[in-house]
Scaffold this motif. Structure first.
Motif, PDB file in Angstrom:
ATOM      1  N   MET A 109      -3.405 -33.974 -38.530  1.00 31.05           N
ATOM      2  CA  MET A 109      -2.804 -32.867 -37.803  1.00 31.05           C
ATOM      3  C   MET A 109      -1.326 -32.731 -38.123  1.00 31.05           C
ATOM      4  O   MET A 109      -0.789 -31.617 -38.226  1.00 31.05           O
ATOM      5  CB  MET A 109      -2.998 -33.058 -36.298  1.00 31.05           C
ATOM      6  N   HIS A 110      -0.640 -33.835 -38.287  1.00 32.44           N
ATOM      7  CA  HIS A 110       0.780 -33.793 -38.641  1.00 32.44           C
ATOM      8  C   HIS A 110       0.990 -33.026 -39.949  1.00 32.44           C
ATOM      9  O   HIS A 110       1.862 -32.148 -40.038  1.00 32.44           O
ATOM     10  CB  HIS A 110       1.326 -35.216 -38.772  1.00 32.44           C
ATOM     11  N   ALA A 146      -7.440 -29.162 -32.519  1.00 30.47           N
ATOM     12  CA  ALA A 146      -6.474 -30.224 -32.249  1.00 30.47           C
ATOM     13  C   ALA A 146      -5.335 -29.718 -31.378  1.00 30.47           C
ATOM     14  O   ALA A 146      -4.879 -30.407 -30.460  1.00 30.47           O
ATOM     15  CB  ALA A 146      -5.926 -30.762 -33.570  1.00 30.47           C
ATOM     16  N   GLU A 203      -4.816 -37.557 -35.848  1.00 29.41           N
ATOM     17  CA  GLU A 203      -3.394 -37.325 -35.593  1.00 29.41           C
ATOM     18  C   GLU A 203      -2.606 -37.278 -36.894  1.00 29.41           C
ATOM     19  O   GLU A 203      -1.700 -36.449 -37.057  1.00 29.41           O
ATOM     20  CB  GLU A 203      -2.848 -38.417 -34.680  1.00 29.41           C
ATOM     21  N   THR A 204      -2.948 -38.159 -37.826  1.00 29.40           N
ATOM     22  CA  THR A 204      -2.265 -38.151 -39.123  1.00 29.40           C
ATOM     23  C   THR A 204      -2.513 -36.839 -39.858  1.00 29.40           C
ATOM     24  O   THR A 204      -1.583 -36.212 -40.395  1.00 29.40           O
ATOM     25  CB  THR A 204      -2.747 -39.321 -39.987  1.00 29.40           C
ATOM     26  N   LEU A 210      -7.913 -36.426 -30.463  1.00 32.14           N
ATOM     27  CA  LEU A 210      -7.748 -36.828 -31.852  1.00 32.14           C
ATOM     28  C   LEU A 210      -7.824 -38.339 -32.008  1.00 32.14           C
ATOM     29  O   LEU A 210      -7.308 -39.095 -31.178  1.00 32.14           O
ATOM     30  CB  LEU A 210      -6.401 -36.338 -32.393  1.00 32.14           C
TER      31      LEU A 210
END
Length: 298
Positions: free
Chosen positions: A69-70, A17, A66-67, A61
């Motif tokens: 990865m945060h 990512a 993305e969620t 992503l």
């Protein structure tokens, strides 16, 4: 859920990512691209969602990716901080941000002493007038000028600074009283908290109309004063090396009232206070100040 998710798979996901490529992630992790791809597919099956959109060799992503990865980035950052806080092996990186004039005039000349006392530390120093938010984890410590902004921060005041007129010895010979400054070329620092109008007010005088040379950094004003361009109103802490070398003097020492205030502060996230490397730097910084009074013109 966690029982079906392996840490190596999460690590492969984070690298892919961050790098935007399975191949680049594989090179970073010393794995084959197929191994990275297999680990991510296994993670997606365990979670029941797609984490990447595949388009040939490039990947991007998904919203779910993305969620995740945060949260993964925050978790890895916290894990790294924990490991660094207890590790005594290998070089340790200390990232310092500082107000420009403090960095140039005070901190940088003293860093060889700190590094000699702490040979295992790799130090990176950046200077700027912006306030470090620490949210991107770019810095461990900030030395700010003026008020502190932000939440969840620990703040340590540095010693009071003495602000007084400073100039070359030759120019000082023409200044015997505060009134002599009314005829002198005054050097202004636009971003200072203590300016000429404050100094004249403290000394019971009306400030002359602003004119002369203006700078937006104290170290530039001090350099101009050393070059004989006029009289700067600056901190003796920032000018200490030049004063001790005789290149700048305080012509009105003992003859006028100086302004004393806390100008600089150490700022760091509360969770960083217990890191050994940060504690070492803060303790060294606090112990490096000596009270010096410059009583004469020479």
């Amino acid at each position: 859920m966690l029982a079906h998710v392996s840490l190596p798979a999460v690590r492969a996901f984070e690298a892919a990512a961050r790098r935007g490529s399975f191949r680049a992630a594989a090179a970073e992790l010393n794995l084959s691209p197929s191994a990275v791809s297999h680990a991510i597919v296994k993670l997606e099956k365990a979670l029941g969602v797609a984490l990447f959109e595949r388009n040939g060799r490039s990947v991007a992503l998904t919203i779910n990716g993305e969620t995740l990865m945060h949260h993964v980035r925050n978790a890895f950052d916290e894990l790294r901080r924990g490991l660094e806080s207890i590790s005594a092996q290998g070089p340790q990186l200390l990232r310092v941000h500082s107000a420009p004039s403090f960095a140039a005039a005070w901190l940088t000349p003293r860093l060889p002493v700190f590094l000699a006392q702490h040979p295992g530390i790799e130090l990176r120093l950046a200077a700027g007038t912006d306030y470090t938010r620490f949210t991107s984890d770019d810095f461990d410590v900030d030395i700010v000028y003026g008020p502190v902004r932000g939440d969840g921060l620990a703040t340590i005041d540095l010693p009071q600074e003495t602000v007084t007129p400073l100039c070359t010895p030759a120019l000082a010979d023409t200044i015997a009283t505060p009134a002599d400054l009314l005829r002198a070329n005054l050097i202004h620092s636009d971003n200072k908290q203590v300016r000429w109008n404050h100094w004249f007010q403290v000394n019971g005088m009306s400030a002359p109309a602003p004119q002369g040379i203006r700078f937006d950094r104290s170290f530039l004003a001090l350099a101009a004063a050393s070059d004989g361009l006029g009289v700067a109103l600056e901190s003796t802490m920032l000018a200490e090396r030049e004063i001790l070398a005789g290149r700048r003097v305080a012509p009105l020492a003992g003859l006028a009232r100086d302004v004393r205030y806390v100008g600089h502060r150490i700022v760091l996230p509360s969770f960083n206070q217990q890191r050994r490397i940060v504690r070492s730097f803060v303790e060294w910084l606090q112990g490096s100040f000596e009270v010096k009074d410059f009583e004469t013109k020479t």
